[in-house]
Design a protein around this motif. Structure first.
Motif, mmCIF file in Angstrom:
data_model
loop_
_atom_site.group_PDB
_atom_site.id
_atom_site.type_symbol
_atom_site.label_atom_id
_atom_site.label_comp_id
_atom_site.label_asym_id
_atom_site.label_seq_id
_atom_site.Cartn_x
_atom_site.Cartn_y
_atom_site.Cartn_z
ATOM 1 N N ARG A 1 0.747 -1.127 0.036
ATOM 2 C CA ARG A 1 0.018 0.107 0.137
ATOM 3 C C ARG A 1 0.842 1.344 -0.046
ATOM 4 N NH1 ARG A 1 -2.975 -3.119 3.751
ATOM 5 N NH2 ARG A 1 -2.155 -1.751 5.602
ATOM 6 N N TRP A 2 1.840 1.181 0.594
ATOM 7 C CA TRP A 2 2.848 2.183 0.740
ATOM 8 C C TRP A 2 3.434 2.415 -0.700
ATOM 9 C CZ3 TRP A 2 8.119 3.118 -0.341
ATOM 10 C CH2 TRP A 2 8.509 4.351 0.076
ATOM 11 N N LEU A 3 3.888 1.509 -1.444
ATOM 12 C CA LEU A 3 4.099 1.476 -3.096
ATOM 13 C C LEU A 3 3.288 2.128 -3.739
ATOM 14 C CD1 LEU A 3 6.229 -1.758 -3.254
ATOM 15 C CD2 LEU A 3 7.162 0.663 -3.048
ATOM 16 N N GLU A 4 1.848 1.857 -3.486
ATOM 17 C CA GLU A 4 0.886 2.111 -4.392
ATOM 18 C C GLU A 4 0.666 3.722 -4.092
ATOM 19 O OE1 GLU A 4 -2.388 -0.188 -3.236
ATOM 20 O OE2 GLU A 4 -1.574 -2.022 -4.068
ATOM 21 N N GLY A 5 1.033 4.426 -3.212
ATOM 22 C CA GLY A 5 0.795 5.649 -3.196
ATOM 23 C C GLY A 5 1.908 6.653 -3.829
ATOM 24 N N HIS A 6 3.067 5.853 -4.440
ATOM 25 C CA HIS A 6 3.797 6.702 -5.289
ATOM 26 C C HIS A 6 3.314 6.891 -6.676
ATOM 27 C CE1 HIS A 6 6.384 6.034 -1.961
ATOM 28 N NE2 HIS A 6 7.456 6.638 -2.197
#
Length: 548
Positions: A127-132
């Protein structure tokens, strides 16, 4: 269940909730609450939450069922863990090594444990990666070009207001093997050069050759696009109509070497054609021609000898063993596919057929036609600059002469533009202020040769240790090579292709400006590696083939 079905079901539930809550009074009583809880099958707390959401928002979508999983932005990483994740993201994950998410998580978890921190789960890391920014991430992992093709927005498109405003030209390797017209043995896959009118989607012309893309193929394709094709169709026994013709106002091409050739740029300028090259590695700028090529290859896949578009579709099919069509037969088949099928089908972007679009718009457009079709083709042929010497022009170690060159003697030693046809070096076209002068080898006993044969002979002489190459040596080497080919008992594909290149070097009448319709219509059908291309009212036409 499909996503569409789930979305429809959620919306129906939201509509029912909105209908029930809209009937509730402003001041709720116990009876109202019990009735609504029963209708919606929800708890008391959920009912009051839904009522509050609907009355604050006022839209049905506010009552859509909650999606599972954590909400975006919830449970952020701690600053210490965020620092570790960012460090490995920049130095490890967002690099051309392209590690997987699992490997990324392992690196992060190892550092977190080493510092006594609780590592995030692989799902939270995802989910952290999807925020980029995914476009920037792909650019760092797989390159800018691939990221642009997937993520770059391309609103609008290339548009043309009238026929011939914009013409796109491109080459492709046809997905089918052709055979020799005599032995019926496979020769290989031909190269298709095709031109399309962006405004009407009409195919203006095409050219087939067994050689790689070249300036000659472009010249022949453009000549075919410009000319009146009625006699060309009759010569092949095709009864369909092909009305597209005329000099384009602009030509859009890719960055192939042939499209950057000085002769091509000069010829476009000569005929007031705006030449535009699309940016490198941006196929979307050639969308019309790319889609046309895809359509043509899809039709070719139905032919025996097709290679299909990839090895998975081809499977264990032996394309060469299945091949049955000669180059001339494939040319006729393509003409039928274009005029009888593609031009007659409704185009989704036009909402009409290309032929109908052309007929409706061409009357109001000003079509430019070349005054001399032969001159038009010659202008697009490859060229060299040479000074006229006392004994004529020297090109490819061959001396060329014409009695008309006497009138150019004694002038300043300026360079003349010499146009040549790589398929037949038995003549040069000298461009002068008063028109074209056709020069022939000074030694009239020399046989007609191709530039391909000339290069092969020079290569053989260099390998034999010859320090200098002259005209006599070249022609003797070519004659010896031809004898080897002719005497070979078992022909390889390369030799068969060589013979196909030579098949057009038989004595044929030169282009004549005197009308001879009967002779023109009596031209033989397509044979060998090509067919008559310059079928134009008032001209006798020789066969033109692409050998370089």
């Amino acid at each position: 269940m499909s996503d569409k079905f789930l979305a429809d079901k959620d919306w129906e539930e939201a509509e029912f909730r909105a209908k029930v809550i809209a009937e509730l009074p402003t001041q709720l009583t116990q009876g109202n609450v019990d009735w609504a809880m029963c209708q919606l099958n929800v708890s008391r707390s959920t009912l009051f939450r839904l009522v509050k959401q609907f009355r604050e928002d006022g839209r049905t979508s506010a009552l859509l069922p909650d999606t599972r999983g954590p909400k975006p932005g919830m449970q952020p990483l701690s600053p210490a863990v965020e620092e570790i994740v960012s460090h490995h993201f920049k130095g490890f994950f967002a690099t051309r090594r392209k590690p997987t998410r699992t490997r990324f998580w392992r690196e992060v978890a190892a550092d977190c444990r080493a510092k006594g921190l609780a590592p995030p789960s692989i799902r939270r890391l995802g989910r952290w990666l999807e925020g980029h920014d995914q476009a920037k991430l792909m650019a760092r992992r797989e390159g800018k070009d691939k990221a642009e093709r997937r993520h770059l927005a391309t609103p609008g498109g290339l548009t043309a207001d009238s026929p011939l405003d914009i013409v796109q030209i491109d080459h492709t390797k046809a997905d089918v093997t052709v055979v020799d017209p005599v032995t019926r043995r496979p020769l290989g896959r031909p190269t298709l050069t095709v031109a399309i009118d962006v405004n009407t989607r009409m195919v203006l012309g095409f050219h087939l050759s067994l050689e790689p893309p070249s300036l000659l193929a472009v010249a022949l394709c453009l000549t075919h696009a410009v000319m009146d094709k009625s006699h060309w169709l009759v010569a092949r026994g095709i009864s369909t109509d092909w009305s597209a013709q005329g000099i384009p106002n602009a030509i859009y091409v890719d960055n192939g070497a042939e499209f950057h050739a000085r002769a091509f740029e000069w010829a476009c300028s000569e005929y007031q054609i705006d030449l535009q090259h699309r940016p490198p590695r941006t196929p979307r700028y050639g969308g019309h021609i790319e889609r046309l090529i895809g359509t043509m290859m899809g039709a070719i896949h139905l032919l025996p000898g097709s290679h299909f578009s990839n090895i998975f579709e081809r499977s264990d099919l032996n394309a060469e063993a299945e091949a049955v069509m000669t180059l001339g037969e494939l040319e006729t088949w393509l003409a039928l596919e274009i005029t009888g099928s593609y031009h007659a089908r409704v185009h989704s972007a036009l909402e009409t057929t290309p032929s109908a679009a052309w007929a409706a718009k061409v009357d109001g457009a000003r079509l430019r036609m070349p005054a001399d079709l032969r001159q038009f083709l010659v202008d697009f042929l490859p060229s060299e600059q040479r000074v006229l010497q006392r004994d004529g022009f020297h090109l490819f170690h061959i001396r060329y002469w014409s009695d008309e060159l006497r009138w150019l003697m004694g002038r300043e030693s300026r360079k003349f533009t010499l146009k040549y046809d790589p398929r037949d070096l038995s003549r040069l076209f000298v461009l002068t202020e008063n028109g074209i002068i056709e020069a022939r080898p000074a030694d009239l006993t020399r046989p007609a040769i191709t530039l391909w044969e000339h290069r092969a002979a020079r290569r053989a002489l260099r390998e034999a240790g010859r320090q200098s190459v002259d005209e006599e040596l070249i022609f003797r080497a070519i004659e010896a090579q031809r004898n080897l080919v002719d005497s070979a008992e078992r022909q390889t594909k390369a030799i068969r292709r060589h013979q196909a290149r030579r098949s057009h070097l038989t004595p044929l009448p030169m282009i004549d400006v005197t009308p001879d319709i009967a002779a023109r219509e009596a031209l033989p059908g397509p044979e060998g590696e090509g067919s008559p291309f310059l079928s134009h009212p008032g001209f006798k036409v020789e066969e033109w083939y692409d050998d370089d």
